[in-house]
Motif scaffolding. Structure first.
Motif, PDB file in Angstrom:
ATOM      1  N   ARG A   1      -6.004  -2.370  11.996  1.00 42.86           N
ATOM      2  CA  ARG A   1      -5.765  -1.616  10.766  1.00 42.86           C
ATOM      3  C   ARG A   1      -7.034  -1.524   9.913  1.00 42.86           C
ATOM      4  O   ARG A   1      -7.288  -0.508   9.269  1.00 42.86           O
ATOM      5  CB  ARG A   1      -4.636  -2.312   9.987  1.00 42.86           C
ATOM      6  CG  ARG A   1      -4.057  -1.500   8.863  1.00 42.86           C
ATOM      7  CD  ARG A   1      -2.885  -2.239   8.240  1.00 42.86           C
ATOM      8  NE  ARG A   1      -2.546  -1.668   6.947  1.00 42.86           N
ATOM      9  CZ  ARG A   1      -1.689  -0.678   6.766  1.00 42.86           C
ATOM     10  NH1 ARG A   1      -1.054  -0.151   7.793  1.00 42.86           N
ATOM     11  NH2 ARG A   1      -1.456  -0.202   5.567  1.00 42.86           N
TER      12      ARG A   1
ATOM     13  N   GLU B   1       0.824  -1.215   0.000  1.00 43.57           N
ATOM     14  CA  GLU B   1       0.000   0.000   0.000  1.00 43.57           C
ATOM     15  C   GLU B   1       0.858   1.267   0.000  1.00 43.57           C
ATOM     16  O   GLU B   1       0.505   2.264  -0.605  1.00 43.57           O
ATOM     17  CB  GLU B   1      -0.912   0.021   1.235  1.00 43.57           C
ATOM     18  CG  GLU B   1      -2.056  -0.950   1.106  1.00 43.57           C
ATOM     19  CD  GLU B   1      -2.860  -1.082   2.388  1.00 43.57           C
ATOM     20  OE1 GLU B   1      -2.664  -0.301   3.342  1.00 43.57           O
ATOM     21  OE2 GLU B   1      -3.710  -1.996   2.421  1.00 43.57           O
TER      22      GLU B   1
ATOM     23  N   ASP C   1     -11.474   1.073  -0.520  1.00 43.92           N
ATOM     24  CA  ASP C   1     -10.148   0.673  -0.075  1.00 43.92           C
ATOM     25  C   ASP C   1     -10.124  -0.857   0.020  1.00 43.92           C
ATOM     26  O   ASP C   1     -11.186  -1.496   0.043  1.00 43.92           O
ATOM     27  CB  ASP C   1      -9.808   1.315   1.284  1.00 43.92           C
ATOM     28  CG  ASP C   1      -8.302   1.295   1.566  1.00 43.92           C
ATOM     29  OD1 ASP C   1      -7.538   0.812   0.702  1.00 43.92           O
ATOM     30  OD2 ASP C   1      -7.901   1.735   2.660  1.00 43.92           O
TER      31      ASP C   1
ATOM     32  N   LYS D   1      -8.786   1.822   8.594  1.00 43.95           N
ATOM     33  CA  LYS D   1      -9.085   2.037   7.178  1.00 43.95           C
ATOM     34  C   LYS D   1     -10.538   2.497   7.011  1.00 43.95           C
ATOM     35  O   LYS D   1     -10.830   3.404   6.239  1.00 43.95           O
ATOM     36  CB  LYS D   1      -8.911   0.721   6.396  1.00 43.95           C
ATOM     37  CG  LYS D   1      -7.501   0.460   5.899  1.00 43.95           C
ATOM     38  CD  LYS D   1      -7.485  -0.912   5.199  1.00 43.95           C
ATOM     39  CE  LYS D   1      -6.124  -1.218   4.597  1.00 43.95           C
ATOM     40  NZ  LYS D   1      -5.831  -0.424   3.400  1.00 43.95           N
TER      41      LYS D   1
ATOM     42  N   LEU E   1     -15.220  -0.849   1.784  1.00 43.03           N
ATOM     43  CA  LEU E   1     -13.929  -1.356   2.258  1.00 43.03           C
ATOM     44  C   LEU E   1     -13.946  -2.866   2.015  1.00 43.03           C
ATOM     45  O   LEU E   1     -14.748  -3.598   2.598  1.00 43.03           O
ATOM     46  CB  LEU E   1     -13.737  -1.049   3.752  1.00 43.03           C
ATOM     47  CG  LEU E   1     -12.504  -1.693   4.404  1.00 43.03           C
ATOM     48  CD1 LEU E   1     -11.221  -1.315   3.672  1.00 43.03           C
ATOM     49  CD2 LEU E   1     -12.411  -1.297   5.877  1.00 43.03           C
TER      50      LEU E   1
END
Ligand code: UDX
Length: 437
Positions: free
Chosen positions: A299, A230, A430, A303, A411
């Motif tokens: 994480r 990323e 994402d 996000k 996501l």
């Protein structure tokens, strides 16, 4: 035809019992949980596992498979006893062995003929010896027994297939006669030339932990590689695929995601750390795998917050997928649990959907909205987060998703949606370790 009793009717016990009866043996599946046994006697399967109902039915009808809650009698009626009860994680990270020792005691008390005693449950290295000592102390006659460690490598969701077509069968015993007995139990596999690994008890116990912890480590490693991708603009899928084409690495278990869950990897890695600690060893690699996994779950939450970019208390989030992996209703240690918890802590409204795990998750979060279809979960939502790689989500109509949502934001923690389609439709999105351009 061997006379076999399997004690414990959870994933491992029920699948093993059904599989061993399918190999042509006469099997009694025993469990102290009367309710569970009643349901099994009525033809109901207490867990969701593809193919299990069919194999149970076939062997019950053939008269090779029966169920009972009289564990003592079931032990006295067979020559081979499999111990397949649960070993949940205790408070200090160790496996809780109380059910294992209770069964060992019952075996000792009912050792009415010479028997082969075989442990299938995942137990800390050295437990075999403790089981033998306990049976020895409890038995009140001169009958002998041979102990075997026969760890099981089945995966939830493909447990029946894994049992019927294993890569190998591990048989740890100090008695050549017991190896012979196990070869008979697994006769169809033996004839098929499935490798039967003959070793001692401690080696067999270690193989199980070493295998599971290695796979967990492999996933954590890939998750960290994804995080690196990323930041440097690399695509983790191409990286993983190319790494996997090297035979020394193998393409399996290189898929990044929201962190591993389930009843085995989290528990077994912690248990292995505890086993090493007891022996004065530092297990740095596994410690890192566990820490990386916790960080990966966090994480995903970060996000989501970044993507939504607004106070969560005024948002509705659709959580798609609740089980720790597809083809199971098991939510143990699922990454969706910390995700939902964090959303609730921040005051978001959560609408959840899973093809089969809504009711198991409702035992943990009774007060969120559970939907019968993904379309209802995403209706007017500000963000949809995919937590489990169910095929149903792979095939999701993204046009429809966009129309239904209040804000088209996704996501994809499993990397199953098409980046080009999401981009074309103007989604804010994402994923894990892939480009969002
Ligand atoms: C595992 C072992 O595979 C099995 O051999 C053992 O007997 C029990 O533990 P299981 O827990 O059923 O089986 O599931 P598995 O398919 O191994 O997946 C475990 C977790 O790792 C899931 O949360 C899954 O989503 C995750 N995973 C798996 C990844 O994130 N990436 C991968 O590449 C593979």
């Amino acid at each position: 035809m061997k006379r076999v009793t399997v004690v414990g009717t959870g994933y491992v016990g029920l699948v093993s019992g059904a599989g061993i009866s399918d190999f042509g043996n006469r099997v009694i599946c025993a469990d102290i949980d009367e309710d569970k046994i009643d349901r099994l006697l009525q033809g109901e399967i207490p867990i969701y596992e593809p193919g299990l109902k069919e194999i149970v039915k076939r062997n019950v009808e053939a008269g090779r498979l029966v169920f009972t809650s009289d564990v003592a009698e079931a032990i006295s009626l067979s020559d081979i006893i499999f111990i397949a009860v649960g070993t949940p994680q205790g408070d200090n990270g160790d496996a809780d062995l109380s059910a294992i020792f209770a069964v060992a005691k019952t075996i000792g008390e009912n050792l009415n003929t010479p028997k082969t005693i075989c442990t299938k449950s995942t137990v800390p290295i050295g437990t075999g010896k403790k089981i033998c000592d306990l049976i020895q102390q409890t038995k009140n006659n001169g009958h002998s027994f041979h102990y075997v460690s026969n760890p099981e490598f089945l995966r939830e969701g493909s447990a029946v297939k894994d049992f019927m077509h294993p890569d190998r069968v591990v048989i740890g015993t100090n008695y050549p006669e017991a190896f012979q007995v196990m070869r008979e139990v697994y006769r169809p596999l033996y004839i098929n030339e499935t490798p039967l690994i003959e070793t001692n008890v401690e080696t067999a116990e270690t193989i199980k932990y070493a295998s599971n912890a290695f796979l967990a480590l492999k996933i954590s490693y890939m998750n960290e590689i994804a995080n690196l991708c990323e930041t440097v603009g690399a695509d983790v899928h191409v990286v993983a695929k190319t790494m996997g084409s090297d035979g020394r690495i193998s393409p399996k278990f290189l898929h990044p995601g929201p962190g591993f869950g389930g009843s085995c990897f989290p528990k077994d890695t912690r248990a292995l750390l505890s086993i090493a600690r007891e022996r004065g060893l530092k297990f740095r690699t596994i410690q890192a795998a566990v820490e990386a996994n916790e960080a990966q779950k966090d994480r995903m939450v970060e996000k989501l917050k970044k993507l939504i970019a607004a106070p969560l208390d005024s948002t509705t989030v659709a959580v798609l997928g609740l089980s720790f992996k597809p083809q199971t209703d098991d939510v143990r240690e699922s990454a969706s649990i910390p995700m939902i918890q964090s959303l609730l802590n921040d005051g978001a409204r959560v609408r959840a959907y899973d093809p089969i795990a809504n009711s198991t998750m409702a035992e943990i979060f009774p007060d969120i909205d559970y939907c019968e279809r993904w379309e209802s979960a995403v209706q007017d939502a500000d963000l949809a987060v995919i937590m489990t790689d169910w095929n149903e989500f792979r095939g999701m109509d993204l046009n429809k998703l966009k129309v239904l949502m209040k804000n088209p934001r996704v996501l994809d923690t499993r990397n199953i949606l098409s980046i080009s389609e999401l981009t074309r439709l103007g989604f804010d999105f994402d994923n894990v370790g892939r480009s969002t351009q």
